[in-house]
Scaffold this motif. Sequence first.
Motif, PDB file in Angstrom:
ATOM      1  N   GLY A   1      13.149  24.430 -71.299  1.00 14.44           N
ATOM      2  CA  GLY A   1      11.762  24.065 -71.012  1.00 14.44           C
ATOM      3  C   GLY A   1      11.559  23.621 -69.583  1.00 14.44           C
ATOM      4  O   GLY A   1      12.155  24.170 -68.653  1.00 14.44           O
ATOM      5  N   GLU A   2      10.718  22.604 -69.396  1.00 13.81           N
ATOM      6  CA  GLU A   2      10.338  22.157 -68.054  1.00 13.81           C
ATOM      7  C   GLU A   2      11.526  21.497 -67.360  1.00 13.81           C
ATOM      8  O   GLU A   2      12.114  20.551 -67.858  1.00 13.81           O
ATOM      9  N   MET A   3      11.857  21.994 -66.171  1.00 13.30           N
ATOM     10  CA  MET A   3      13.001  21.505 -65.408  1.00 13.30           C
ATOM     11  C   MET A   3      12.533  21.025 -64.036  1.00 13.30           C
ATOM     12  O   MET A   3      11.665  21.640 -63.413  1.00 13.30           O
ATOM     13  N   TYR A   4      13.144  19.936 -63.567  1.00 14.85           N
ATOM     14  CA  TYR A   4      12.762  19.330 -62.290  1.00 14.85           C
ATOM     15  C   TYR A   4      13.940  19.263 -61.339  1.00 14.85           C
ATOM     16  O   TYR A   4      15.079  19.020 -61.731  1.00 14.85           O
ATOM     17  N   ASN A   5      13.645  19.456 -60.067  1.00 17.12           N
ATOM     18  CA  ASN A   5      14.544  19.122 -58.966  1.00 17.12           C
ATOM     19  C   ASN A   5      13.686  18.583 -57.837  1.00 17.12           C
ATOM     20  O   ASN A   5      12.465  18.754 -57.833  1.00 17.12           O
ATOM     21  N   PHE A   6      14.318  17.961 -56.877  1.00 13.84           N
ATOM     22  CA  PHE A   6      13.591  17.524 -55.697  1.00 13.84           C
ATOM     23  C   PHE A   6      13.457  18.667 -54.698  1.00 13.84           C
ATOM     24  O   PHE A   6      14.230  19.636 -54.717  1.00 13.84           O
ATOM     25  N   LEU A   7      12.490  18.557 -53.799  1.00 16.66           N
ATOM     26  CA  LEU A   7      12.406  19.456 -52.653  1.00 16.66           C
ATOM     27  C   LEU A   7      13.536  19.108 -51.690  1.00 16.66           C
ATOM     28  O   LEU A   7      13.745  17.938 -51.362  1.00 16.66           O
ATOM     29  N   ASP A   8      14.273  20.119 -51.231  1.00 19.05           N
ATOM     30  CA  ASP A   8      15.363  19.925 -50.277  1.00 19.05           C
ATOM     31  C   ASP A   8      15.019  20.538 -48.932  1.00 19.05           C
ATOM     32  O   ASP A   8      14.463  21.651 -48.874  1.00 19.05           O
ATOM     33  N   ILE A   9      15.362  19.836 -47.869  1.00 24.68           N
ATOM     34  CA  ILE A   9      15.208  20.355 -46.508  1.00 24.68           C
ATOM     35  C   ILE A   9      16.559  20.897 -46.066  1.00 24.68           C
ATOM     36  O   ILE A   9      17.559  20.156 -46.023  1.00 24.68           O
ATOM     37  N   VAL A  10      16.619  22.190 -45.754  1.00 30.65           N
ATOM     38  CA  VAL A  10      17.886  22.864 -45.481  1.00 30.65           C
ATOM     39  C   VAL A  10      17.868  23.466 -44.078  1.00 30.65           C
ATOM     40  O   VAL A  10      16.807  23.722 -43.504  1.00 30.65           O
ATOM     41  N   PRO A  11      19.053  23.728 -43.495  1.00 38.68           N
ATOM     42  CA  PRO A  11      19.109  24.442 -42.220  1.00 38.68           C
ATOM     43  C   PRO A  11      18.615  25.880 -42.371  1.00 38.68           C
ATOM     44  O   PRO A  11      18.600  26.436 -43.476  1.00 38.68           O
ATOM     45  N   GLU A  12      18.226  26.489 -41.272  1.00 36.89           N
ATOM     46  CA  GLU A  12      17.774  27.878 -41.304  1.00 36.89           C
ATOM     47  C   GLU A  12      18.876  28.814 -41.795  1.00 36.89           C
ATOM     48  O   GLU A  12      18.608  29.831 -42.433  1.00 36.89           O
ATOM     49  N   VAL A  13      20.121  28.455 -41.515  1.00 39.32           N
ATOM     50  CA  VAL A  13      21.241  29.266 -41.952  1.00 39.32           C
ATOM     51  C   VAL A  13      22.444  28.340 -42.126  1.00 39.32           C
ATOM     52  O   VAL A  13      22.629  27.398 -41.358  1.00 39.32           O
ATOM     53  N   THR A  14      23.218  28.588 -43.156  1.00 40.86           N
ATOM     54  CA  THR A  14      24.475  27.869 -43.363  1.00 40.86           C
ATOM     55  C   THR A  14      25.596  28.880 -43.537  1.00 40.86           C
ATOM     56  O   THR A  14      25.366  30.026 -43.936  1.00 40.86           O
ATOM     57  N   THR A  15      26.801  28.445 -43.236  1.00 40.51           N
ATOM     58  CA  THR A  15      27.962  29.313 -43.387  1.00 40.51           C
ATOM     59  C   THR A  15      29.041  28.576 -44.167  1.00 40.51           C
ATOM     60  O   THR A  15      29.069  27.344 -44.197  1.00 40.51           O
ATOM     61  N   SER A  16      29.918  29.341 -44.774  1.00 40.28           N
ATOM     62  CA  SER A  16      30.985  28.737 -45.556  1.00 40.28           C
ATOM     63  C   SER A  16      32.221  29.613 -45.496  1.00 40.28           C
ATOM     64  O   SER A  16      32.174  30.800 -45.848  1.00 40.28           O
ATOM     65  N   ILE A  17      33.321  29.051 -45.022  1.00 38.62           N
ATOM     66  CA  ILE A  17      34.610  29.736 -45.093  1.00 38.62           C
ATOM     67  C   ILE A  17      35.106  29.564 -46.526  1.00 38.62           C
ATOM     68  O   ILE A  17      35.327  28.445 -46.981  1.00 38.62           O
ATOM     69  N   LEU A  18      35.235  30.641 -47.247  1.00 46.36           N
ATOM     70  CA  LEU A  18      35.433  30.559 -48.689  1.00 46.36           C
ATOM     71  C   LEU A  18      36.773  29.959 -49.088  1.00 46.36           C
ATOM     72  O   LEU A  18      36.903  29.409 -50.178  1.00 46.36           O
ATOM     73  N   GLU A  19      37.768  30.078 -48.235  1.00 47.24           N
ATOM     74  CA  GLU A  19      39.064  29.452 -48.502  1.00 47.24           C
ATOM     75  C   GLU A  19      39.164  28.203 -47.632  1.00 47.24           C
ATOM     76  O   GLU A  19      39.127  28.287 -46.410  1.00 47.24           O
ATOM     77  N   LYS A  20      39.287  27.025 -48.269  1.00 48.57           N
ATOM     78  CA  LYS A  20      39.297  25.783 -47.502  1.00 48.57           C
ATOM     79  C   LYS A  20      40.651  25.474 -46.887  1.00 48.57           C
ATOM     80  O   LYS A  20      40.751  24.665 -45.964  1.00 48.57           O
ATOM     81  N   VAL A  21      41.708  26.104 -47.406  1.00 49.64           N
ATOM     82  CA  VAL A  21      43.027  26.028 -46.801  1.00 49.64           C
ATOM     83  C   VAL A  21      43.579  27.440 -46.743  1.00 49.64           C
ATOM     84  O   VAL A  21      43.579  28.157 -47.743  1.00 49.64           O
ATOM     85  N   LEU A  22      44.037  27.843 -45.577  1.00 50.41           N
ATOM     86  CA  LEU A  22      44.558  29.192 -45.368  1.00 50.41           C
ATOM     87  C   LEU A  22      46.026  29.082 -44.983  1.00 50.41           C
ATOM     88  O   LEU A  22      46.371  28.520 -43.950  1.00 50.41           O
TER      89      LEU A  22
END
Length: 843
Positions: free
Chosen positions: A493-514
């Motif tokens: 049914g009805e679900m809530y979240n807050f409004l989030d302010i995000v950067p225009e672009v984010t990046t993520s290196i998928l492996e945190k240890v190489l």
Amino acid sequence: MRKIQIQILLIFLTGISLSFAQQPQKLSSVEIYNQIKKLNFLGSVLYLAAHPDDENTRLISYMANEMNARTGYLSLTRGDGGQNLIGPQLRELLGVIRTQELIEARKIDGGEQFFSRANDFGYSKNPDETLELWDKDKVLADVVWTIRKFQPDVIINRFDHRSPGTTHGHHTASAMLSVESFKLTNDPKIYPEQLKYVKSWQVKRTFFNPSWWFYGSQEKFDAANKSKFIKLETGVYYTGIGKSNQEIAALSRSRHQSQGFGSTGVRGEETEYLELINGDNPKERDNIFEGIDTSWNRVKNGKPIGDLITTIIAKYDFSNPSASIPDLVKAYVMIEALEDDHWKASKSAAIKNIIASSSGLYLEAVATEQEATPGSTIRLSLEAINRSPVEMQLASITSLPDNKNTIQNILLKNNSDQKINLQIQLPNSIEYTQPYWLKEKASVGMYTVSNQENIGIPDIIRQVKVVFNLKINGVEIPFERTVVYKYNDGVKGEMYNFLDIVPEVTTSILEKVLIFGTTTSKMIPVKVRAGKDGIKGKLQLELPKSWSISPKEIPFTLDKKGNEQIFYFEVTPPVNQEEAVVKSIAVVDNKRFDKDLTIIDYSHITKQMVLKPSESKCIRIDLKTNGDAIAYIMGAGDEVPESLAQMGYKVTIIKPEEITPEKLDSFNVVMTGIRAYNTVNALANKQNILFNFVKSGKNMIVQYNTYGKTVTDQIAPYPLKISNDRVTEENAKVTFLAPHHPILNTPNKISSKDFEGWTQEQGLYYPNQYDPAFTPILSSHDKGESAKDGALLVAPYGKGYYIYTGLSFFRELPEGVAGAYRLLSNMISLKQPVEAPKQELKK
């Protein structure tokens, strides 16, 4: 790069689920009445301890709901150093989860939540170490700040300041700081910089809240002399809501799901005890507020307010709460005229909530999208409805942070729903949504919060709000609402979240240890995510010059907000061993974006967004492995399988019900995740299969479990008893008890250097009793303690090996500790020597 064969539900690994977040509060008639009664009590109590889940929810609920006191809980840390039973998040991400669990707990038991800047760095055996790593002066300043801001009449400590070394060092330290603060908070010479925002304050009394736990058993506590203790009968039954105090407390404590503290409510008589530590003993042995004026008389010009509220209580109509609104509005005007800023702010917020609830007033500001970027325009749908016969007018709407006021002058007729569209222009300078205590670089023991006014605030500070300025009986009253995002889920049914302010672009290196065991290059995946439509830029990796990256940059285009794309860079390590931090950078319109977006979404807490530097650890290491196939049985949740995959192993996560001889036949090693034998009931019936697996010539590696309740008493093929022994000093000297054992020599030669750079702790919950079949491999100890030999135990069983370890691989591997990888490789590679064929006897 080998990928883990994930054969388990994604929700178990990532904790991703739908959350209910901030649904509007809707009080019943009885709850409104209770809030009005609470409005007429001007006394405060602050409960103080070290961690989330340390608090006594029974006492907090009793103080808030039976005594009607303003009740707060100051947890010095956010629980960052604990374990996690519901997912893989550790350290600061776990702290974010546990923060939200505390906030949800307080919603249930009626308390308020506060924190200091102390970082939970892990288990500490004495308060001296704790206060050194915490920076005692700063944490003491935060305790003083919270007391001056909250102005409690009474403080209750969960722990005893007189018993160092008998419990967690954080526990004792929290009580020591509380006791020390008693004589400091009213001295203007102590932390004078705080007095720009708050006033000096003197607490009347400090108590210690003893229980059977501090005496060692219920029998010892029952036999103890408690004649000098304050005695509170907390087994109250609240007829208006149909719950006992203990039932409310159990619901509150059950919010601590990450720690496995689900609690069953009880009923009937129950007693809490308090021992006076500072201040004068109350003459009334069941009243901690004795001698303290908790009426409106304690505030200048407050008596008429108290008289009016008393009249409101007497005349309250449970079938028509709105009948109280005219008098409530009068009381609001009187409160707003007070000179006492502390009680004015507290009671004004409370009475506005009561007025809104009494009239069925529903005010909401909903964004059309859940995420927005700085400088963008957001569209809101506002709703205002008065569900009472009381005359109301929506005079205007003020949007924040642009502080724009829009005149409305709309009459809110009874049950006539008003819908209004609004746009807010977000400033370019608006801050991204994230836990404020994670924005600045932290130390091992302290978070950095530069803004004094933010210290102690429990939650994320959200800037986008709407203020509904309503005229009620001719009096204008502002009602502030944080902007939310909501949607309809077909199941929930009805679900809530807050409004989030995000950067225009984010990046993520998928492996945190190489891990680079040789000079062979690896393809490194980097995910790019758009925070708005039409993102175009270039993706780059940054590494020291000794590492080679190809290509130097990759152009990308993402048309729609929320779109993601994965790109690959080829990284070649140097010849020599080296550790380096690799950073991913997105360049858009000559602006660098270097944040990694992490979403934490569990159903029992509000969805959280955490922004961290987008970086990973690259390790060129002398690592030899055997290409064994590993079956991994998840326990409480960890990231060890990902680390094993980085080492080059073929890892398959199998469910307990899948454990059969046929299923295990293709594997060389079975490994159980942390606390598997505490949390996975199905393992109790799979031990014979697992032990036969070992007997056939394979290896079984069991990671730590806590002492106490396990799903089976036979977690090993030989007798083994888990204790509370641990080595908390991560740099404690390690002695090799069996230096010639293959586990220390093949295929990697393990030395003392492999135990350098460990983080938080060496290990925990070591066995202290075990069968002679086990060979203890390592010994170490914290300062001033006896040697602990149970960190790594190896026993041959049949043709294979059973290995039990309390070493904290679940922390060291995700942190990229090279020695942990090398030692784990040896554990996986362990093989019994092949018996030489017997020579045929010569005739």
